[in-house]
Design a protein around this motif. Structure first.
Motif, short mmCIF file in Angstrom:
data_model
loop_
_atom_site.label_atom_id
_atom_site.label_comp_id
_atom_site.label_asym_id
_atom_site.label_seq_id
_atom_site.Cartn_x
_atom_site.Cartn_y
_atom_site.Cartn_z
N LEU A 2 0.87 -1.21 -0.30
CA LEU A 2 -0.18 -0.16 0.49
C LEU A 2 1.43 1.34 -0.05
CD1 LEU A 2 -2.92 0.96 0.72
CD2 LEU A 2 -2.12 1.48 2.91
N ARG A 3 0.59 2.31 -1.19
CA ARG A 3 1.58 3.29 -0.97
C ARG A 3 0.11 4.93 -1.40
NH1 ARG A 3 6.61 4.19 -1.44
NH2 ARG A 3 6.96 2.55 -2.40
N ILE A 4 0.29 5.97 0.15
CA ILE A 4 -0.57 7.11 -0.39
C ILE A 4 0.12 7.79 -0.71
CG2 ILE A 4 -1.81 8.11 1.08
CD1 ILE A 4 -2.61 5.58 2.68
N MET A 22 1.86 7.47 3.26
CA MET A 22 2.68 6.38 4.35
C MET A 22 2.18 5.28 3.21
SD MET A 22 -1.16 5.68 6.46
CE MET A 22 -0.29 4.38 6.96
N GLN A 23 3.07 4.22 3.82
CA GLN A 23 3.05 3.03 3.09
C GLN A 23 3.14 1.22 4.09
OE1 GLN A 23 7.13 3.86 1.21
NE2 GLN A 23 8.34 2.33 1.86
N VAL A 24 2.66 0.73 3.22
CA VAL A 24 2.42 -0.47 4.55
C VAL A 24 3.17 -1.63 3.26
CG1 VAL A 24 1.42 -2.35 5.51
CG2 VAL A 24 0.61 -0.20 5.76
N GLU A 25 4.60 -2.33 4.33
CA GLU A 25 4.85 -3.42 3.06
C GLU A 25 4.48 -4.31 3.20
OE1 GLU A 25 6.49 -2.34 0.73
OE2 GLU A 25 7.60 -0.59 1.89
N ARG A 26 4.12 -5.74 2.35
CA ARG A 26 3.59 -6.70 2.47
C ARG A 26 4.33 -7.47 3.55
NH1 ARG A 26 1.77 -9.01 -2.29
NH2 ARG A 26 3.19 -7.88 -3.52
N GLY A 27 3.62 -8.26 4.45
CA GLY A 27 3.95 -9.11 5.76
C GLY A 27 3.80 -7.75 6.96
N LYS A 54 -10.35 13.82 -1.95
CA LYS A 54 -10.53 14.70 -3.05
C LYS A 54 -9.06 15.58 -3.78
CE LYS A 54 -12.75 17.30 1.44
NZ LYS A 54 -14.49 17.45 0.03
N ARG A 55 -7.94 14.58 -3.28
CA ARG A 55 -6.43 14.58 -3.80
C ARG A 55 -5.92 13.48 -3.58
NH1 ARG A 55 -7.79 19.58 -2.23
NH2 ARG A 55 -6.94 19.62 -0.14
N GLY A 56 -4.85 13.81 -4.21
CA GLY A 56 -3.42 12.24 -3.72
C GLY A 56 -3.80 11.31 -4.39
N LYS A 57 -3.15 10.54 -4.39
CA LYS A 57 -3.27 8.75 -4.85
C LYS A 57 -3.09 8.01 -4.04
CE LYS A 57 -1.51 6.98 -8.55
NZ LYS A 57 0.03 6.31 -9.76
N THR A 58 -3.44 7.08 -4.14
CA THR A 58 -3.42 5.59 -3.51
C THR A 58 -3.14 4.04 -4.25
OG1 THR A 58 -5.27 6.78 -1.61
CG2 THR A 58 -4.10 4.13 -1.98
N THR A 59 -2.18 3.59 -3.73
CA THR A 59 -2.26 2.28 -4.85
C THR A 59 -2.05 1.31 -4.05
OG1 THR A 59 0.24 2.87 -4.75
CG2 THR A 59 -0.67 3.95 -6.97
N PHE A 60 -2.62 -0.28 -4.37
CA PHE A 60 -1.88 -1.60 -3.70
C PHE A 60 -2.11 -2.47 -4.56
CE2 PHE A 60 -4.60 -5.28 -2.57
CZ PHE A 60 -3.81 -5.33 -0.84
N ALA A 61 -0.45 -2.63 -4.61
CA ALA A 61 0.13 -3.37 -5.38
C ALA A 61 -0.01 -2.68 -6.74
CB ALA A 61 -1.11 -4.70 -5.41
N ASP A 62 1.12 -2.03 -6.63
CA ASP A 62 0.48 -1.56 -7.92
C ASP A 62 -0.45 -0.70 -8.96
OD1 ASP A 62 3.77 -1.28 -7.19
OD2 ASP A 62 3.65 -2.52 -7.88
N LEU A 65 -6.05 2.65 -6.58
CA LEU A 65 -7.22 3.20 -6.15
C LEU A 65 -8.31 3.88 -6.26
CD1 LEU A 65 -6.29 0.90 -2.37
CD2 LEU A 65 -7.38 -0.25 -4.77
N THR A 66 -7.61 5.06 -6.83
CA THR A 66 -8.25 5.99 -6.88
C THR A 66 -9.66 6.15 -6.59
OG1 THR A 66 -6.31 7.95 -6.88
CG2 THR A 66 -7.91 9.11 -7.03
N ALA A 67 -9.73 5.88 -7.91
CA ALA A 67 -11.25 5.89 -8.15
C ALA A 67 -12.43 4.38 -7.96
CB ALA A 67 -11.83 5.74 -10.18
#
Length: 239
Positions: A2-4, A22-27, A54-62, A65-67
């Motif tokens: 997870l990367r925000i 922020m980020q959370v790594e696998r495991g 409202k702004r920014g980007k969130t990705t999960f496993a690359d 997730l934004t939309a």
């Protein structure tokens, strides 16, 4: 995992989170701590898709997730155990758990139920009981189990120990240690600072919707000023 990046979100015209990264790594187990009203629950709800960004980007496993709608995020491997448990009071333990697995093939239900019951044997004894008849500790076990029925790769847990007896807190953390050993990443909001720092790998500290500190749990234990921020005194963090 997870990367925000620069995430701002809120409710209606109100912005609650400001430029969160922020980020959370696998495991990995990451604790999100801070005083009441800091924005911790909003952070989890935004990751789960229940509060719009409202702004920014969130990705999960690359993957962006934004939309993505909440149900899509569940299918991707993100599940939440919400603050206050939010069980269906007139449904049995079994029914509450099965609801959590709606995104998975029906053929996976029996195996996932077995996994939850192995983690929380008490629930097998209460399998046919209504959600509203359970103790707080039993409800928390069901809430975590319901999230696990979705077979998550990232588990979001909001206020695990809130209102629970110490024995039940220990039971829940024992289960989470097993999940951690299985490689599931966990992002944990926790008011019990001692438990949070014992269990997590890293810590993010929030105040008024912003990140004010981050580091390893070992570093956090040596920072008495963090306890001043969260609890109003330093005794809960020991060097």
């Amino acid at each position: 995992m997870l990367r925000i990046e620069g995430l701002s979100c809120g409710y209606g015209a109100a912005t609650v989170l400001h430029e969160l990264s922020m980020q959370v790594e696998r495991g990995e187990v990451v604790a999100l701590i801070g005083p009441n009203g800091a924005g911790k629950t909003t952070t989890l709800q935004c990751i789960a898709g229940h509060v719009p960004a409202k702004r920014g980007k969130t990705t999960f496993a690359d993957e962006d997730l934004t939309a993505r709608a909440p149900q899509e995020r569940v299918r991707m491997g993100i599940a939440i155990s919400p603050e206050g448990r939010k069980l269906f009071g007139d449904m049995t333990v079994r029914e509450n758990l099965i609801v959590g697995g709606y995104s998975r093939p029906s053929g996976a239900t029996a195996a996932n139920l077995r996994r939850v019951l192995d983690l929380f044997p008490r629930l097998e004894e209460r399998f046919g009981s209504l959600g509203r008849t359970l103790s707080g500790g039993e409800q928390q076990m069901v809430a975590i189990g319901r999230a696990l029925m979705a077979e998550p790769r990232l588990l979001l847990i909001d206020e695990l120990s809130l209102g629970l007896m110490p024995k039940n807190v220990d039971i829940c953390y024992q289960a989470l240690r097993k999940l951690r050993g299985a490689g599931i990443a966990i992002l944990l909001v926790e008011q019990n600072l001692t438990k949070a720092l014992e269990f997590s790998d890293r810590v993010y500290v929030m105040d008024t919707g912003r990140l004010v500190w981050s580091g390893t749990s070992g570093e956090a234990r040596s920072r008495h000023d963090l306890a001043d921020l969260i609890l109003g005194h330093a005794s809960e963090i020991t060097a």
